[in-house]
Scaffold this active site. Structure first.
Site, PDB file in Angstrom:
ATOM      1  N   CYS A  98      70.885  17.516  23.602  1.00 50.71           N
ATOM      2  CA  CYS A  98      71.594  17.551  24.884  1.00 50.71           C
ATOM      3  C   CYS A  98      71.796  18.998  25.292  1.00 50.71           C
ATOM      4  O   CYS A  98      71.954  19.873  24.440  1.00 50.71           O
ATOM      5  CB  CYS A  98      72.953  16.854  24.720  1.00 50.71           C
ATOM      6  SG  CYS A  98      73.878  16.716  26.266  1.00 50.71           S
ATOM      7  N   CYS A 146      79.111  11.423  17.527  1.00 48.44           N
ATOM      8  CA  CYS A 146      77.828  11.482  18.198  1.00 48.44           C
ATOM      9  C   CYS A 146      76.999  12.663  17.714  1.00 48.44           C
ATOM     10  O   CYS A 146      77.456  13.801  17.777  1.00 48.44           O
ATOM     11  CB  CYS A 146      78.112  11.668  19.691  1.00 48.44           C
ATOM     12  SG  CYS A 146      77.256  10.474  20.614  1.00 48.44           S
TER      13      CYS A 146
END
Length: 346
Positions: free
Chosen positions: A114, A335
């Site tokens: 990300c 995560c």
């Protein structure tokens, strides 16, 4: 040699067009589509009701993109399963299966890594490798269903990656997973979590979807939010909330605001009062998340008393609020943690 086309990312109409291009009858598309999205095959050879000649044509021109489990961890606490999947090019991603009394919920990744840089998230530590295709999003669900031999009834786009930063592939995935000829999941059983890409929230609102929009809010003022989420340097809280309100007006879907509680940063009673004032009058639900500590960051989880006091203050202001149940705490729950530790080992 030309790269093979990604057949699982086509909708039924596109698949019909591809078959006509190959000199085949359009009706074959429905059979192939069923093999891909209902039977979840990974090889063209498994498509037994189509001719060998067509199967050869398909394997020459197309590939069935799948994901392969490299590592699966199962929580001894609550049965949560965390999957580390390898993609065709060797890149790894992670997905999580959470078992609830109302059914199986899967949290999938939308990107490998990300680039949003949220301060308390492990997904972003190595940056963005690439976007995932619609077929790679689907494959996370399909492989988990095959593994547990049960149906997945809820999908959360909340794993590694920012879904709205991979907009076209994510929208295609939603179209495919909800198609009545395929898995036929209700849009209402899908939640998309975003850190707040304002133009994309508005674009999605105009599509008239029925999915749940969950905003990673995490602060009630711009200064604190900028400290936690770099995207807040681009879009103010006001801009983000206006876009969310626009989504509600267009879709009628109640909004979810995610709020990760970080000790000493955003977890005081004053912060709870500020948050209540900020969302007052909106049709929303606040999801309080005790932040999962990751060793690369200095943030720590608020203690139980602070979390409960925060919840109580919001409830007092007549706003829907819940504390998210921690799932898989004993298996690298946060995560991106499993993926990060695997990449570090490699």
């Amino acid at each position: 040699m030309a790269e093979k086309l990604d057949i699982k990312s086509y909708n039924l109409i596109e698949l019909q067009e591809e078959l006509v291009r190959l000199g085949e009858k359009a009706f074959r598309a429905k059979q192939i589509y069923k093999w891909l999205h209902v039977d979840k095959v990974s090889e063209f050879e498994e498509m037994t009701n189509i001719s060998k000649d067509l199967r050869n044509k398909l394997s020459k021109n197309y590939e069935i993109r799948t994901v392969k489990a490299v590592k699966v961890l199962t929580s001894k606490i609550d049965g949560t399963k965390k999957y580390l999947f390898a993609l065709n090019d060797g890149i790894v991603i992670e997905s999580v299966l959470m078992r609830y009394h109302h059914g199986n919920s899967v949290c999938i990744s939308t990107q490998a890594g990300c680039r949003m840089g949220c301060r308390f998230c492990a997904s972003t530590l190595n940056g963005l490798e690439r976007n995932l295709t619609a077929s790679e999003l689907l494959s996370q669900i399909y492989e988990i269903e095959k593994d547990i031999d049960e149906r997945v009834s809820n999908i959360v786009l909340m794993g590694s990656g920012e879904p709205l930063d991979n907009f076209d592939n994510v929208m295609k995935f939603i179209e495919l997973i909800t198609d009545k000829n395929g898995k036929n999941l209700s849009q209402r059983n899908i939640t998309l979590s975003t850190c707040g890409l304002v133009p994309k929230i508005r674009e999605m609102a105009d599509m008239g979807l029925q999915i749940t929009l969950a905003l990673s809010l995490h602060a009630s003022d711009d200064e604190t939010r900028r400290e936690l989420l770099p995207i807040a340097n681009k879009y103010s809280i006001r801009e983000v909330l206006d876009a969310c309100q626009y989504y509600f007006e267009k879709t009628g879907r109640r909004l979810t605001f995610e709020y990760s509680l970080v000790a000493g940063v955003n977890d005081t009673k004053e912060e709870a009062e500020k948050l209540s004032r900020l969302v007052a009058g909106m049709n929303c639900h606040i999801n309080l998340i005790p932040v999962n500590p990751i060793e690369e960051r200095e943030y720590t989880q608020s203690d139980k008393a602070a979390i409960l006091a925060f919840q109580k203050t919001i409830e007092k202001n007549k706003i829907n609020v819940t504390i998210r149940r921690e799932m898989g705490r004993d298996i690298n729950g946060a995560c991106g943690q499993l993926r990060k530790s695997f990449m570090d080992e490699q």
